[in-house]
Each structure stands twice: as structure tokens, then as C-alpha cells.
Motif scaffolding. Structure first.
Motif, mmCIF file in Angstrom:
data_model
loop_
_atom_site.group_PDB
_atom_site.id
_atom_site.type_symbol
_atom_site.label_atom_id
_atom_site.label_comp_id
_atom_site.label_asym_id
_atom_site.label_seq_id
_atom_site.Cartn_x
_atom_site.Cartn_y
_atom_site.Cartn_z
ATOM 1 N N LEU A 151 43.283 31.998 31.430
ATOM 2 C CA LEU A 151 42.838 33.287 32.219
ATOM 3 C C LEU A 151 41.910 32.976 33.264
ATOM 4 C CD1 LEU A 151 42.415 35.905 29.449
ATOM 5 C CD2 LEU A 151 44.277 35.648 30.868
ATOM 6 N N PHE A 152 40.994 31.973 33.072
ATOM 7 C CA PHE A 152 40.078 31.619 34.091
ATOM 8 C C PHE A 152 40.928 30.935 35.293
ATOM 9 C CE2 PHE A 152 37.354 28.039 35.518
ATOM 10 C CZ PHE A 152 36.305 28.757 36.150
ATOM 11 N N VAL A 153 41.952 30.109 34.962
ATOM 12 C CA VAL A 153 42.495 29.304 35.878
ATOM 13 C C VAL A 153 43.276 30.372 36.873
ATOM 14 C CG1 VAL A 153 44.649 28.243 36.416
ATOM 15 C CG2 VAL A 153 43.074 27.296 34.817
ATOM 16 N N ARG A 154 43.600 31.597 36.318
ATOM 17 C CA ARG A 154 44.529 32.818 37.065
ATOM 18 C C ARG A 154 43.418 33.685 37.892
ATOM 19 N NH1 ARG A 154 47.447 30.942 38.818
ATOM 20 N NH2 ARG A 154 49.784 30.727 38.510
ATOM 21 N N VAL A 187 35.178 42.204 32.410
ATOM 22 C CA VAL A 187 35.606 43.332 33.396
ATOM 23 C C VAL A 187 36.381 42.735 34.533
ATOM 24 C CG1 VAL A 187 34.670 45.121 34.668
ATOM 25 C CG2 VAL A 187 33.854 44.820 32.392
ATOM 26 N N ASP A 188 35.758 41.673 34.793
ATOM 27 C CA ASP A 188 36.187 41.180 36.279
ATOM 28 C C ASP A 188 37.783 40.437 36.031
ATOM 29 O OD1 ASP A 188 33.964 41.889 37.688
ATOM 30 O OD2 ASP A 188 33.085 39.984 37.401
ATOM 31 N N VAL A 189 37.777 39.814 34.719
ATOM 32 C CA VAL A 189 39.238 39.307 34.342
ATOM 33 C C VAL A 189 40.118 40.332 34.465
ATOM 34 C CG1 VAL A 189 40.343 38.245 32.564
ATOM 35 C CG2 VAL A 189 38.378 37.226 33.313
ATOM 36 N N SER A 190 39.595 41.559 33.743
ATOM 37 C CA SER A 190 40.552 42.593 33.554
ATOM 38 C C SER A 190 41.115 43.147 34.994
ATOM 39 C CB SER A 190 39.909 43.655 32.640
ATOM 40 O OG SER A 190 40.853 44.786 32.467
ATOM 41 N N ARG A 191 40.094 43.229 35.823
ATOM 42 C CA ARG A 191 40.242 43.742 37.273
ATOM 43 C C ARG A 191 41.240 42.824 37.886
ATOM 44 N NH1 ARG A 191 34.535 45.883 38.686
ATOM 45 N NH2 ARG A 191 34.602 48.235 37.662
ATOM 46 N N SER A 192 40.911 41.558 37.838
ATOM 47 C CA SER A 192 41.652 40.690 38.443
ATOM 48 C C SER A 192 43.172 40.634 38.178
ATOM 49 C CB SER A 192 41.215 39.058 38.368
ATOM 50 O OG SER A 192 39.851 39.133 38.870
ATOM 51 N N LEU A 193 43.245 40.792 36.670
ATOM 52 C CA LEU A 193 44.692 40.720 36.232
ATOM 53 C C LEU A 193 45.522 41.999 36.467
ATOM 54 C CD1 LEU A 193 44.116 39.818 32.497
ATOM 55 C CD2 LEU A 193 45.220 38.422 34.371
ATOM 56 N N ALA A 194 44.711 43.151 36.822
ATOM 57 C CA ALA A 194 45.444 44.300 37.434
ATOM 58 C C ALA A 194 45.502 44.096 38.671
ATOM 59 C CB ALA A 194 44.564 45.423 37.024
ATOM 60 N N GLY A 195 45.100 43.498 39.616
ATOM 61 C CA GLY A 195 45.105 43.151 40.957
ATOM 62 C C GLY A 195 44.491 44.022 41.644
ATOM 63 N N GLU A 196 43.292 44.537 41.382
ATOM 64 C CA GLU A 196 42.492 45.285 42.003
ATOM 65 C C GLU A 196 41.601 44.714 43.263
ATOM 66 O OE1 GLU A 196 39.674 47.741 39.613
ATOM 67 O OE2 GLU A 196 41.145 48.041 38.377
ATOM 68 N N PRO A 197 40.778 43.270 42.895
ATOM 69 C CA PRO A 197 40.239 42.963 44.083
ATOM 70 C C PRO A 197 41.361 42.573 45.454
ATOM 71 C CG PRO A 197 39.485 41.773 41.981
ATOM 72 C CD PRO A 197 40.791 42.708 41.762
ATOM 73 N N GLY A 198 40.805 42.760 46.545
ATOM 74 C CA GLY A 198 41.481 42.903 47.737
ATOM 75 C C GLY A 198 42.447 41.688 47.967
ATOM 76 N N TRP A 199 41.847 40.631 47.505
ATOM 77 C CA TRP A 199 42.668 39.098 48.085
ATOM 78 C C TRP A 199 43.654 38.992 47.144
ATOM 79 C CZ3 TRP A 199 37.370 39.358 46.634
ATOM 80 C CH2 TRP A 199 37.030 38.987 45.172
ATOM 81 N N ALA A 257 47.261 39.676 45.519
ATOM 82 C CA ALA A 257 48.614 40.342 46.122
ATOM 83 C C ALA A 257 49.095 41.428 45.032
ATOM 84 C CB ALA A 257 49.702 39.124 46.197
ATOM 85 N N GLY A 258 48.403 41.217 43.851
ATOM 86 C CA GLY A 258 49.209 42.522 42.886
ATOM 87 C C GLY A 258 48.850 42.150 41.480
ATOM 88 N N SER A 259 49.207 42.961 40.788
ATOM 89 C CA SER A 259 48.980 42.586 39.317
ATOM 90 C C SER A 259 49.652 41.289 38.754
ATOM 91 C CB SER A 259 49.287 43.828 38.343
ATOM 92 O OG SER A 259 50.714 43.502 37.764
ATOM 93 N N MET A 260 48.940 40.799 37.811
ATOM 94 C CA MET A 260 49.292 39.241 37.450
ATOM 95 C C MET A 260 50.013 39.271 36.113
ATOM 96 S SD MET A 260 46.093 36.878 38.305
ATOM 97 C CE MET A 260 44.970 37.245 39.537
ATOM 98 N N TYR A 261 49.999 40.746 35.750
ATOM 99 C CA TYR A 261 50.881 40.985 34.371
ATOM 100 C C TYR A 261 52.137 40.202 34.020
ATOM 101 C CZ TYR A 261 47.436 44.280 33.839
ATOM 102 O OH TYR A 261 46.003 45.109 33.938
ATOM 103 N N GLY A 262 52.952 40.051 34.854
ATOM 104 C CA GLY A 262 54.237 39.336 34.711
ATOM 105 C C GLY A 262 53.973 37.998 34.433
#
Lengths: 129, 555, 573
Positions: B194-197, B204-216, B218-223
Motif C-alpha cells: 500500500l505504501f508503494v502505491r 486516512v491518507d492511504v484510504s483517500r489515495s486509494l480512492a483517487g481523491e488527491p488531485g495528482w 488519475a483515479g481510484s486504484m481499487y483495480g
């Protein structure tokens, strides 16, 4: 990416996988308690290697990567080594050492009680009691 | 902004753990007093924290390291986003209840160990260290930090298990160590993925990043297969800690060989924080959105958990040692809890199903801790003086140990899930969530688990009360023969409390502290059954957060 | 008629009064007279509290007490509605008599662990009244499970291998029925309708997927059916007869099994409502299963030599009358079914009490040994004869009225086939009760006719074969205190009791188990003025048999039929 490329550019990850499986195999298969603990250490070392490897960051989508602790106006380094995983590894190493110490202490006690380090012999001794 | 309470809750026992050792240079046997003092303070602090979380409706956050750390605006690639620098400790509606549980169980078990458990100063150093580690798991908001706390818990537990005089304890502890460390390491690999991704470790930040929230991003990483693999490693690692079949093998040995006082403590809390960690990561780091993409993954979790329920119950029924029997019963009960964790995020679950699953998870987690801790306390107290440790040695003991037998019956029926105990409330919600989400196999497992748990509980209770074939001691003037025979329900516990013990049983009678803990646990499981509605109100923020796939529980 | 709901603590008081008695009973375990005093006092108080709510129940006032929310959206609430009042009145009234009888029985046999017995008995009644007043399925389930827990010590009371096996079987069956089926059904109903309160679920269930609604009915019906001993889940009941007879009488003919039947009544009348049951087509299935059970159980009863087992199979059969009536639907059949709850309770309790007093006074458990016993126990056997007649549906006894309603109700509902089943079963009832009465009064032990039905092999072939079902009496473990049986009726303490038990094991080795039946000179003669046994037991028998005659002669004067009419009006309105 061919196999050769993989070995050439991502050798650290390959090593990580090899060590991980090797360590796990030792934990499961070795009847000697000390060797089990060594296997555990190899297993953990593989993970440390993985973390350290990931700290090596090159550019992301054309933009230079940067570590979270570098101020915004600092010069961009490319590539650079992120300090965060290294801190993690340092902590994990400490945890690992503590675990090894406890494990060895337990092994010493087992040896003084049963006179063996072999798991199979140990099982026999205990079932005879 | 930075609240001290969460940090103090963790640091206080860990620092205090050095005191008994140091004091041991001067005086023997001061460990108990020091531990009592520290853990009383912990219980008070936990109450304050719970008050602020549930009554004032706050999310209590502490950022380690001081004011220059914390949430900061980060600009990257022309987009600004909020990111954490440093490690957060968070007390929210989910962790508050677990913190309360840990604080009060830690304090309560001391009543048992005063005369029953190991008494050395070193033991209490370990005990305090364990209490600190346990506190850390629910309070931390950082994935790697959670690994560290899990390992503190693990390390001290290994040491405490081995503190028994019996050599078998060392073997059991080593087995526990090897399996537990492997499990924790697998969790660490998952965190690494998860850290690598995401480049962060804050939940909270990991969760947001996985959901693709931060602007940089491209989108959610769930796939992303790496993320899915990360979840797999995390689940396997935490399932080992929670002793889910087939990763449970450390647990029966550890519970059975540890000193009685230690068994009470670890059976109540250690696997509990493991299951808590699994719930926290599954619900709030990965969130239900992740499982919409990876339905197969969550179904695998449900299969694993269902298997644990069935296998654990069957194995429990085939045990001859009482402590091992209850250890396997924990395998089954944690199977139920993991089932509920899984149902909560299953795509088939409606909002109502998620609600019930969250209720079921947390209530059964708390309920099981009290029930199982109480049962082991009872088992330990019964063994005191009678030396009964096998199922068949329990024959007819109800006549010698009327109060303990009464407590045992109440706790046993709570484990089976007889209302109005807390055991029923937990199972009710878990079953309800499965029905609501139309996961019929899960429904079947949940309802059958009742009968399966009856399989082993009834055997013990029958031995205890109705088997007179092997009564060895004929207690003269044993007038309390019939005390506490109603065997459960709301009245059992009260009946026992109402009576004063008036006979000297054969052999050494267990000290009051040990009996007291068993009785308190028995009363608690019935009492908690009636506050189920309040617990659900307390959990509503958690429910809403899970339903909205929000990474943090906001009041 | 819409009921006025009044908040009132009496429902919970009625439940708690015997729970409080548990504490008092245990606290006074050293003084048996005080202990039994608490038992009786609790029984009378409980009946008093419930009776004080009767006028209200008849006027359409429902007393309600609520603890507040217990689990999500479901309250822990008790409400004394007419149907609940029916069951609660019955159970609490009969407990009063049983409390006396049990004291006589337990002392007469010098039983061990009497404190446990009386405490568990009080707990059972507490939960039975809880079942009666439960306002929703979850509260019902709560008391339902507690009832299983509370009655388990009573079934396993003897602590013999047989008793423990019966206890295990009992727990396994009832927890499977309760913990698995009822729980799953309750959860399903809640999910489909968002409520489990009786009377409010029908609309939601009607709107739900019919398959799921049928599944909910099947789960709840089967779950309650286990306690109602519907075949094929009946076999715990004959085994549970190993319990002391007051337990077999009050719990396993009235409180426990009727709680199962009561659950089915709630299910049909209030959870689904007769209309929905009819629309879903599940009523006929329920009735068919009941018809099968009542016929087969009657046939099995024919072959039982042990009196209590024959009564148990008779109970299985009679309970199915009630279920049959509920399944047939229609106001008349429902009235008959509900009326059969008190009718059967009075009659069967009489029969069990007779079996109990015979056991206490003569240690006879087998019908084949009872020829001529009318001479030794005239009052008992007279009561037995009256109750048997009622069971078979002879007019002037309670059973006739309820069966009449059932018969006409079946025809009225256009399901005459069930009327035929009822008539056949009536004949079978006579077939298994008449030999006992006939043998008791008109035969002597020496001149008795052979009993091919009991002794012969199944299928005919009378003669040289071994009895299959009936065990030879010598191998029967008698659950009594051996020779210490009748010598003392009062003042035994538990410690003596437990010594008796130890002594019993000793006795068994020395002289074998006790032989029932008449002595060498046949039955001795006892007069009609109560020389045959203690009035502590005879009194309750006569009182209850009188009650069953009252129910049969002037049914409209006894309160039960009035209550039932209120229920039926409410359900079919």
C-alpha cells in the motif's frame, strides 16, 4: 518486459521474493528450532529489503519525485532515496531483534528442559510424559 | 488540536512497566500494587476519552511530535491537497469502545492475578507493557505504527505465556512466536504494498489515495492488483493474529499452557485487537468501494471466516481439556466476528445490512472478550483447589463450587447466545445482517454456530451439574449443594450475588478475587445485554462512515 | 374491537414474582417447609396478579410494560393481550395446584436436590408467563430460550445416565428449534417487515416476496413445532418423561409444550394473520402435518406399556389437535384449537398427577402391572377415568367441547378430511385409555387378560416372542429413594436427600431395583376417603379433575372461552 529485463532492472524485487519464500520454507520445514528462528530472520530481512528498495524513487509521469520532508522550494533530485521507508526498516529491525532475543531465550529454556532442539524429538518426549 | 489523552493512554503503562522491575531491586512483590495504580489511572483516562467521544461527540486526535507536524497543505503538480506529516493517534467512535474494554479488563484481571496468577515483579512489567501495546492498536491512525503495536502485544504475550512453571509453556510460546511473527510480517508486506502505491502510511491518507481523491492521482486504484495483493497480505496477517482457522494453531497451545491469569488476559484482549485491526483496515482503509471492484476477495474472506466457525466448533467439541476447548471456541467466535466484518463491506449488503454488521462486529467483539475472559477466569478458579482441568474432572463439581458453577453456566449460555445476554445481542445483529444482505450461506453458518457451541458447552454443564459418577470427595455438610442451579439467564447471576458463601469447600477454596472476577463477568454479560441499544447508538457514527465509504469516523 | 393499551407494571410483575421466588427458595434451602411455602406463595401471587388483569383483558384493555429498546428498533416489551392472558392464566392457575402436588411428590419419594428442583420450577414458570406476555418475536424468543435453559435441570434431575441422555436430547432439540429455526425466522420477519411486534407484521409480510414469507412461516412453524412436539421432532418428549412427574405434568403437558403451540398460535393469528396464511397456502400444510402427527402418535401410544410414556404420546397427539385447528383456519376451528389448550391442560395434568401418585404410593410404572389397582387407589383411578373420558371426547368433560368446535370448524372450513382424522383419533384415544381404566377397576392382577397390543410383536404374531417396546420391569431404573420412599413425608432436608441418593446406588447393588405392581396377595384395599395417599397430592388431583368437568359442563361460565372469543374476534376482524 522480458525475463532478462526483469532480472536486470528489478533484481531487488526478485531477491525479495526469493528470500521471502526461502525464509518461509525454513520456518515450516526445518525441524531444528534454531533454524526456524533463522528462517524467521531471513523472512523478515526480505521484507526489509523490499522497503529499502521502494525508497528508490525515479520520476513519476514526467514530474520529479520528492520526499515529504523536503521543503517545497528545494531543488528536485532525480533519482533520490526517500527516508521514510528507511526509518520504517530501522524500526522493523529493532522489532525483529527483540523477537529474535525472546525466541532464543525460549529455545534456551526448551533445551534445558528437554535436552533437544529437534521438533520431532520434542514431540516424542512430550507425548511420552 | 493535539489532544494528550490518546498518547498518555499508551505511554503511561509502557513507561510504568519499568517501575516494577526497578522497584524489584528494593522490594519483592510490589508489582501488583504498581500495576493496579497505573491501570486505575488508565481506566479513568479511558472513561474521560470515551466521554468526550460519545457524549461530547468529538474525534480526539493527537499528533505525535508537536505542533509543526500534523495535517498540512501539500502542493504537487499544481494541485493542492491535505496530507499528514507525522503519526496520528485517533480516538473515534470505533476505537473508544475497544479502549474502554482494554482499560477495564486490564484492571479487572488484576483481581484474579493477585492471588491466582504469577506474582513476580517481572510479570507485572510485562503485564503493563502488554496493556500499553493493546491500547496502541485501537488508538493508532497509522498502518505501520499498528504493526509496531501488534508486535509489542505479540512480544509481551510470548513472554507472558512462557512465564508458567511448566516447560510446555516455553514450547507453546515459541510456536506462538513463530506463527505470530510470520503473521505480523505478512501484514507488514501488505502495508508495504500500500505504501508503494500511495506514498503514505496514515490510514486516512492511504484510504483517500486509494480512492483517487488527491488531485495528482488519475483515479481510484481499487483495480490495481498490487492493492488487492496488499489487502490479501493484510487479511492473512491479521487473521493469524485473530486466530482464524486454519491460522489458529498457535492459539490452543498458548491458551492452554499459559498461567491461568495470563490466559484470562490474552483470551479477552489479544485476539480482540487483532480482529479490531482487521475491521479498521477493511472498513476504513479499503472501504466498501474497494470491494465493489474486488467482490471475490471479500467472498474469500467470508469463506475463510465461515470455515473458522465450523471447524473451531467441531474441534472444540472434541477436546478433553477445558482450556483447549475454550481456545477452539474462540476460533469459532472470531470466525463469526470476521464474517460480520466481511458482510459489512460486501457489495450485496444494503445500508441496513451494513448497519447491523457493524453493530454485530463490535458488540460481539466486546461481548466475546468479556464472556471468554470470564470463562477462563472461572476455569482458573475452579482448578484452584480441585485441580480439575479435564472435562470429565468437572463431574459433580457444582456441589463444591456453587458460585463458580453458577457463573460458569451464565457465561456458558452467553457464549451459546441465549438471550438476554450480550452473546445473544451480538449474534442477533450478525445473523440479521446476513439475512438482510441475502447471503444465505452466511445465515446458515451463523444460526448453526449456536447449535455447534451448544455441542461443547452442554457437555461441560452436564458434567458439572448432573454427573455424579466420579464425585471423589464427599463434602460433609455441603448444604449449598443446590445453590445456583437455575443455570443461567437473568436470574442466575443475581442469585449468586445474593448469597453469601457459607461453607468451606473441600481443598483450598479459591480466593475471593478470583471468584469475584468470575461473578462480575457473569453479571456483566447479562447487564451488557440490556445496554445493547445504547451501544448501537454509540456506534452510529461508525455505521455512517462505513456506509459512505468515508475514511474517518466523524461524529 | 380495538384494544386500549394501558401502561402498567403488572405483566413484568407476573414474570418476576417467581424469579424473586427463586432467590427465596435457594436462600431457605435448609428449611423445606419455608421453601415450599415460598413456592406456593409465589404461585398464588402470580395467579393473583394475572387474574387481576382478567377483567381488563375481557373488556379490551391491554396492560403493557416496556423496558425500552433492547435491540435495534425492537423493544423488550410485555403486553397482556387476550391470547397471552389465556396462556398465562392457565399456566399460573395450574402452578398453584402443582406447587402443592410437587411438595407431596418430592417428599414422598425423598428426592435429592429438591432446592434445585423447586428453583428451576419457579424459573420455568417465570419464563412461561414471559412467553405468554411477550409483545414481539424477539421478546418471545428471549423467554423461549430461557425456558429451555430453566427446564433442562428438571429433565436431567435424576442424574442417572438415562436422565442425562434425555436432558441432552432435550437441549439439542429445543436449541435447534429455538436457537436456529425461531431465531432465523425472527430475523427474516424483521428484515422483511422492519418490526416483530405481534399484529403489525402481517402487512409487511403480505407485501414481501411470497417465497421468503413462506420460508419465514416454515422456519417459525418448525421452530415452535419442536417444542409442540410435532412429528418428526417429537421424540424428546417421551424421553423427557424420565423427569419427576410434576415436571412431566405441568411442564411437559402444559407450560413447555403449550409454549410451542402458543407460538404457533401467535404465528398463525398475529404474525401472519389468518388471511395471509390462507393466501400463502401454508395453513393446509401445517394442518396436514398435525393430522399425520395426531394419528401416528395415537397409534404409537397404543403400544406403550410405561404409563408416563403412553401419556407422553397422548400429549403429542393432543397437541396436534390444537395445531390442526390453527392450520384449518376459520373462527370455529380456531376457537376449538384455543379451547383445547386449557381443556387438554386440565385433563392431561390430572392423568400425570395420577401416574405420579401411583408411582409414589405403589412404585408402579407399568400399565401391565396396574390391573386391579382401582381397589388400592380408588379416588385416583376415578379421576383418571374421568380425565381419560375427556381425552376421548366424551361429553360433559372439557375435551368434548373443544373437539366439538374442532370438528364443526373443520367441516365449516370445507376440510372434512380433517374431521375424519379427528374422529379416528377419538377412537384411538379410547383404545389406549380404556384398557387402563377397565383393568384398574374390573380385573385383578391374577385374572387379567393378555395385552396383545403391548406384549405382542408389531404386526401380529402374538405369543412366544419377547416384548419389543416394553422392557421387562426388572430392568427399570426407578428414580426413587428405594426403601426410604414412603416412610417420611415431611421434614426431609436436602442433605438427607443426597444421602438417599447415594444410598440408592448402594441399594441397587444389594437388592436390585424396586419391583412395582401389587404385593404377593394382590392389591390391598383402600377406602374412598383418601387412605390411598397423601392429601397433598390427592387434593390437587381432585381439584383439577373438577376443573375439567366444569370446563366441560359450563364452558361459557369458565373464563377461558370468553377470552378465546375475544381473541378470535380480534384475529378475524
Amino acid at each position: 518486459m522480458t525475463m532478462i529485463d526483469l532480472l536486470a532492472t528489478r533484481y531487488a524485487y526478485v531477491l525479495f521474493a526469493v528470500l521471502l519464500v526461502l525464509g518461509l520454507y525454513m520456518i515450516v520445514a526445518s525441524p531444528n528450532l534454531v533454524k526456524k528462528v533463522i528462517g524467521l530472520n531471513i523472512f523478515q530481512t526480505a521484507i526489509f529489503l523490499f522497503f529499502v528498495t521502494t525508497a528508490y524513487v525515479t520520476d513519476v509521469d514526467g514530474e520529479s519525485a520528492q520526499a515529504p520532508v523536503i521543503p517545497k522550494d528545494a531543488q528536485m533530485y532525480d533519482p533520490y532515496a526517500s527516508p521514510l521507508p528507511q526509518v520504517i526498516v530501522l524500526t522493523a529491525i529493532v522489532v525483529g531483534i527483540a523477537l529474535t532475543a525472546v525466541a532464543l531465550a525460549l529455545i534456551v529454556r526448551i533445551y534445558s528442559e528437554y535436552g533437544t532442539l529437534d521438533e520431532d524429538t520434542l514431540r516424542e518426549v512430550r507425548s511420552n510424559e | 488540536m493535539s489532544e494528550p489523552i490518546p498518547a498518555v493512554l499508551i505511554v503511561l503503562p509502557i513507561v510504568a512497566a519499568t517501575v516494577p522491575l526497578a522497584a524489584g531491586l528494593v522490594r519483592d512483590r510490589v508489582g501488583w500494587a504498581i500495576a493496579t495504580l497505573v491501570l486505575t489511572a488508565e481506566a479513568a483516562l479511558a472513561t474521560v476519552l470515551a466521554y468526550r467521544i460519545y457524549v461530547d461527540g468529538e474525534r480526539v486526535v493527537h499528533v505525535l511530535g508537536g505542533s509543526e507536524f500534523g495535517r498540512q497543505e501539500v502542493e504537487f503538480g499544481g494541485v493542492t491537497s491535505e496530507f499528514i506529516v507525522g503519526i496520528e493517534l485517533v480516538g473515534d467512535a470505533l476505537s473508544g469502545l475497544v479502549v474502554l474494554l482494554i482499560a477495564f479488563v486490564s484492571l479487572g484481571v488484576l483481581a484474579f492475578t493477585r492471588q491466582g496468577g504469577p506474582r513476580s515483579n517481572a510479570f507485572y512489567s510485562g503485564y503493563l507493557l502488554l496493556a500499553g501495546g493493546l491500547m496502541g492498536v485501537p488508538l493508532t491512525g497509522d498502518l505501520f505504527n499498528m504493526f509496531v503495536f501488534l508486535e509489542i502485544v505479540g512480544l509481551t504475550t510470548y513472554a507472558l505465556v512462557a512465564s508458567s512453571d511448566r516447560p510446555e509453556a516455553a514450547v507453546a510460546a515459541l510456536k506462538y512466536l513463530v506463527i505470530g511473527t510470520t503473521g505480523a510480517s505478512l501484514y507488514l508486506i501488505g502495508v508495504g504494498y500500500l505504501f508503494v502505491r500511495t506514498g503514505t502510511l496514515n490510514m486516512v491518507d492511504v484510504s483517500r489515495s486509494l480512492a483517487g481523491e488527491p488531485g495528482w492521482i488519475a483515479g481510484s486504484m481499487y483495480g490495481d492488483p498490487l492493492v488487492a495483493a496488499g489487502f490479501g497480505f493484510v487479511v492473512v496477517g491479521l487473521a493469524t493474529k485473530a486466530a482464524i482457522y486454519p491460522l489458529h494453531t498457535w492459539q490452543p497451545d498458548a491458551y492452554a499452557e499459559a498461567p491461568d491469569g495470563v490466559t484470562v488476559y490474552i483470551s479477552a484482549l489479544v485476539s480482540t485487537v487483532g480482529a479490531y485491526a482487521l475491521a479498521r483496515v477493511t472498513w476504513f482503509v479499503f472501504t466498501p468501494e474497494f470491494f465493489v471492484v474486488n467482490t471475490l476477495v471479500i467472498e474469500a474472506v467470508l469463506v475463510l471466516a465461515g470455515g473458522s466457525v465450523l471447524a473451531g466448533s467441531v474441534l472444540a467439541a472434541s477436546q478433553r481439556r477445558v482450556k483447549r476447548m475454550f481456545a477452539y471456541s474462540s476460533v469459532a467466535q472470531f470466525g463469526l466476528i470476521v464474517l460480520a466484518i466481511g458482510v459489512a463491506v460486501h457489495p450485496a449488503a444494503s445500508e441496513q445490512a451494513t448497519r447491523f454488521a457493524v453493530y454485530g462486529t463490535v458488540i460481539h467483539l466486546l461481548g466475546h472478550a468479556v464472556i471468554k475472559g470470564g470463562l477462563f477466569a472461572t476455569v482458573g478458579s475452579i482448578a484452584e483447589g480441585t485441580d480439575a482441568r479435564m472435562v470429565r474432572e468437572y463431574a459433580g463439581l457444582a456441589r463444591q463450587r456453587p458460585f463458580l458453577s453458577g457463573a460458569f453456566a451464565v457465561l456458558g449460555f452467553a457464549l451459546v447466545g441465549v438471550p438476554p445476554t450480550i452473546g445473544f445481542v451480538g449474534k442477533w445483529y450478525i445473523g440479521l445482517s446476513a439475512v438482510e444482505s441475502r447471503l444465505w450461506p452466511v445465515v446458515a453458518v451463523v444460526v448453526i454456530s449456536t447449535v455447534l457451541s451448544l455441542l461443547y458447552m452442554a457437555r461441560l454443564l452436564e458434567n458439572l451439574y448432573f454427573d455424579t459418577s466420579t464425585v471423589t470427595t464427599d463434602a460433609p455438610g455441603s448444604q449449598s449443594t443446590d445453590v445456583a442451579a437455575d443455570g443461567g439467564g437473568a436470574n442466575g447471576a443475581e442469585v449468586d450475588a445474593d448469597m453469601t458463601p457459607r461453607k468451606a469447600a473441600v481443598g483450598t477454596r479459591p480466593p475471593y478475587g478470583m471468584i469475584g472476577l468470575a461473578l462480575v463477568a457473569a453479571i456483566a454479560v447479562v447487564g451488557l445485554g440490556f445496554v445493547g441499544a445504547d451501544l448501537t447508538t454509540a456506534l452510529d457514527p461508525v455505521v455512517e462512515a462505513v456506509i459512505e465509504s468515508s475514511p474517518e469516523v466523524t461524529p | 374491537m380495538t384494544a386500549t393499551v394501558v401502561s402498567d407494571p403488572r405483566p413484568i410483575a407476573a414474570v418476576l414474582v417467581s424469579a424473586l421466588a427463586i432467590v427465596l427458595i435457594i436462600a431457605s434451602h435448609r428449611r423445606p417447609n419455608v421453601r415450599e411455602g415460598w413456592s406456593v406463595l409465589a404461585a398464588v401471587t402470580k395467579f393473583g396478579i394475572i387474574a387481576s388483569m382478567l377483567p381488563g383483558a375481557l373488556d379490551g384493555t391491554e396492560y403493557r410494560w416496556s423496558f425500552g429498546e433492547f435491540v435495534f428498533n425492537i423493544e423488550f416489551a410485555l403486553r397482556a393481550d387476550p391470547l397471552g392472558m389465556l396462556f398465562a392464566t392457565l399456566a399460573s392457575l395450574l402452578w398453584v395446584f402443582t406447587a402443592f402436588y410437587a411438595a407431596g411428590y418430592m417428599r414422598g419419594l425423598g428426592e435429592h436436590s429438591q432446592t434445585r428442583f423447586f428453583a428451576a420450577f419457579a424459573a420455568s414458570l417465570s419464563t412461561a408467563v414471559g412467553i405468554a406476555f411477550a409483545e414481539n418475536l424477539v421478546t418471545l424468543f428471549l423467554f423461549y430460550e430461557l425456558l429451555s435453559v430453566a427446564t433442562y435441570p428438571l429433565v436431567a434431575h435424576d442424574e442417572t445416565r438415562e436422565a442425562r441422555a434425555a436432558g441432552r436430547k432435550y437441549l439439542a432439540y429445543t436449541f435447534f428449534g429455538g436457537g436456529v429455526l425461531v431465531l432465523a425466522g425472527t430475523a427474516l420477519v424483521f428484515v422483511l417487515t422492519d418490526t416483530t411486534t405481534f399484529g403489525e407484521t402481517a402487512a409487511g409480510l403480505a407485501a414481501a416476496d411470497p417465497t421468503l414469507a413462506r420460508a419465514a412461516f416454515a422456519l417459525l412453524g418448525a421452530g415452535f413445532g419442536v417444542k409442540a412436539a410435532i412429528m418428526p421432532t417429537h421424540s424428546w418428549l417421551p424421553d423427557a418423561m424420565v423427569a419427576p412427574t410434576p415436571v412431566s405434568g405441568l411442564l411437559h403437558a402444559v407450560a413447555v409444550v403449550k409454549s410451542g403451540v402458543f407460538g404457533i398460535a401467535r404465528l398463525v393469528l398475529e404474525v401472519f394473520g389468518p388471511d395471509l396464511v390462507s393466501d400463502l397456502g401454508v395453513g393446509v400444510i401445517l394442518a396436514a402435518v398435525a393430522a399425520f402427527t395426531l394419528t401416528v402418535a395415537s397409534v404409537i401410544a397404543l403400544r406403550q406399556d410405561r404409563l408416563k410414556r403412553r401419556l407422553a404420546y397422548s400429549t403429542v397427539s393432543q397437541l396436534s389437535y390444537i395445531v390442526l385447528g390453527l392450520g384449518v383456519l376459520g373462527p370455529t376451528a380456531t376457537t376449538g384449537a384455543l379451547l383445547h389448550i386449557p381443556a387438554h391442560a386440565f385433563m392431561k395434568l390430572t392423568l400425570f398427577f395420577c401416574a405420579g401418585i401411583i408411582h409414589v404410593e405403589t412404585h408402579t410404572d407399568y400399565i401391565s402391572e396396574m390391573d386391579g389397582i382401582g381397589k388400592r387407589m380408588p379416588l385416583t383411578m376415578a379421576a383418571f377415568a374421568v380425565a381419560s373420558a375427556g381425552m376421548a371426547g366424551i361429553p360433559l368433560v372439557a375435551g368434548f367441547v373443544s373437539k366439538w368446535f374442532l370438528l364443526t370448524g373443520s367441516v365449516e372450513a370445507g376440510q372434512s378430511v380433517f374431521a375424519v382424522v379427528l374422529l379416528v383419533s377419538g377412537v384411538l384415544n379410547i383404545a389406549y385409555f380404556w384398557p387402563i381404566v377397565y383393568g384398574a377397576f374390573f380385573e385383578t392382577h391374577d385374572t387379567a387378560d393378555s395385552k396383545p397390543l403391548v406384549e405382542g410383536r408389531l404386526g401380529g404374531d402374538t405369543g412366544a416372542t419377547m416384548p419389543s417396546e416394553a422392557e421387562p420391569p426388572t430392568s427399570v431404573p426407578t428414580p426413587d429413594g428405594g426403601a426410604a420412599g414412603t416412610e417420611s413425608e415431611t421434614g426431609r432436608t436436602d442433605s438427607e436427600g443426597s444421602r438417599d441418593r447415594d444410598g440408592k446406588i448402594h441399594d441397587t447393588h444389594e437388592e436390585g431395583s424396586h419391583h412395582g405392581g401389587p404385593g404377593p396377595g394382590g392389591w390391598e384395599s383402600a377406602g374412598w376417603r383418601g387412605e390411598e395417599g397423601t392429601w397433598l397430592m390427592l387434593g390437587p388431583i381432585l381439584a383439577i379433575v373438577a376443573g375439567s368437568i366444569v370446563l366441560g359442563v359450563v364452558p361459557y361460565e369458565a373464563v377461558f372461552l370468553e377470552l378465546i372469543q375475544v381473541v378470535v374476534e380480534g384475529a378475524t376482524a
